[in-house]
Design a protein around this motif. Sequence first.
Motif, mmCIF file in Angstrom:
data_model
loop_
_atom_site.group_PDB
_atom_site.id
_atom_site.type_symbol
_atom_site.label_atom_id
_atom_site.label_comp_id
_atom_site.label_asym_id
_atom_site.label_seq_id
_atom_site.Cartn_x
_atom_site.Cartn_y
_atom_site.Cartn_z
ATOM 1 N N LYS A 133 0.835 -1.202 0.000
ATOM 2 C CA LYS A 133 0.000 0.000 0.000
ATOM 3 C C LYS A 133 0.870 1.252 0.000
ATOM 4 O O LYS A 133 0.580 2.224 -0.706
ATOM 5 C CB LYS A 133 -0.930 0.007 1.223
ATOM 6 N N HIS A 134 1.959 1.228 0.783
ATOM 7 C CA HIS A 134 2.867 2.371 0.835
ATOM 8 C C HIS A 134 3.510 2.609 -0.539
ATOM 9 O O HIS A 134 3.608 3.753 -0.997
ATOM 10 C CB HIS A 134 3.940 2.132 1.906
ATOM 11 N N ILE A 135 3.939 1.558 -1.190
ATOM 12 C CA ILE A 135 4.534 1.672 -2.530
ATOM 13 C C ILE A 135 3.527 2.268 -3.502
ATOM 14 O O ILE A 135 3.859 3.156 -4.298
ATOM 15 C CB ILE A 135 5.039 0.298 -3.025
ATOM 16 N N ASN A 136 2.296 1.794 -3.456
ATOM 17 C CA ASN A 136 1.268 2.311 -4.363
ATOM 18 C C ASN A 136 0.959 3.775 -4.082
ATOM 19 O O ASN A 136 0.723 4.554 -5.014
ATOM 20 C CB ASN A 136 -0.008 1.473 -4.273
ATOM 21 N N GLU A 137 0.957 4.173 -2.812
ATOM 22 C CA GLU A 137 0.722 5.582 -2.471
ATOM 23 C C GLU A 137 1.853 6.459 -3.000
ATOM 24 O O GLU A 137 1.606 7.524 -3.574
ATOM 25 C CB GLU A 137 0.589 5.747 -0.955
ATOM 26 N N GLU A 138 3.106 6.021 -2.835
ATOM 27 C CA GLU A 138 4.247 6.775 -3.359
ATOM 28 C C GLU A 138 4.184 6.878 -4.880
ATOM 29 O O GLU A 138 4.443 7.935 -5.452
ATOM 30 C CB GLU A 138 5.563 6.118 -2.944
ATOM 31 N N ARG A 139 3.835 5.783 -5.505
ATOM 32 C CA ARG A 139 3.745 5.770 -6.971
ATOM 33 C C ARG A 139 2.646 6.717 -7.444
ATOM 34 O O ARG A 139 2.838 7.465 -8.415
ATOM 35 C CB ARG A 139 3.471 4.345 -7.442
ATOM 36 N N ALA A 140 1.503 6.696 -6.781
ATOM 37 C CA ALA A 140 0.406 7.585 -7.157
ATOM 38 C C ALA A 140 0.808 9.043 -6.956
ATOM 39 O O ALA A 140 0.480 9.906 -7.791
ATOM 40 C CB ALA A 140 -0.844 7.261 -6.345
ATOM 41 N N LYS A 152 3.883 10.290 -7.124
ATOM 42 C CA LYS A 152 4.839 10.622 -8.193
ATOM 43 C C LYS A 152 4.112 10.843 -9.520
ATOM 44 O O LYS A 152 4.459 11.739 -10.282
ATOM 45 C CB LYS A 152 5.883 9.527 -8.339
ATOM 46 N N GLU A 153 3.115 9.986 -9.802
ATOM 47 C CA GLU A 153 2.355 10.149 -11.045
ATOM 48 C C GLU A 153 1.567 11.452 -11.041
ATOM 49 O O GLU A 153 1.474 12.134 -12.060
ATOM 50 C CB GLU A 153 1.422 8.953 -11.260
ATOM 51 N N GLU A 199 2.398 14.168 -9.390
ATOM 52 C CA GLU A 199 3.398 15.229 -9.537
ATOM 53 C C GLU A 199 3.848 15.344 -10.989
ATOM 54 O O GLU A 199 3.977 16.447 -11.533
ATOM 55 C CB GLU A 199 4.597 14.932 -8.638
#
Length: 97
Positions: free
Chosen positions: A69-76, A78-79, A81
Motif C-alpha cells: 500500500k505504501h509503494i502504491n501511495e508513493e507511486r500515485a 509521483k504520477e 506530480e
Amino acid sequence: MWDILKLKKAGIFAGGVLFGTAGVRLLSSKDAKKVYTNCTAAALRAKDCVMKTATLVQENAEDILAEAKHINEERAAKEAEAAEKSEIIDDGSGKDQ
C-alpha cells in the motif's frame, strides 16, 4: 431344528460379544489410557506449532500488504506530480495559474 447356518451365525455373534467385551477391557486399561494421554498431548503440541506458524504467516502477510500500500501511495503521488509538471509544460507559459 438348528441347521448349520443358524449355528454359524450364533457362533459369530458369541465370538463378537466375547471379543467386544475383551476389547472394552483392553481399551479401558491403564496402559491404554497412557497411550491416549500421550497421543492427545502430541496432538496439542502439534496444534500449538501449527498456530504459531499460522500467526507468523499472517503477520508477514500484513507487513507485505502494508508495504505494498505504501509503494502504491508513493507511486500515485509521483504520477500526480508528473501530471502536474506536464500540465505546466503543456500550458507553455511556465507559470502556475
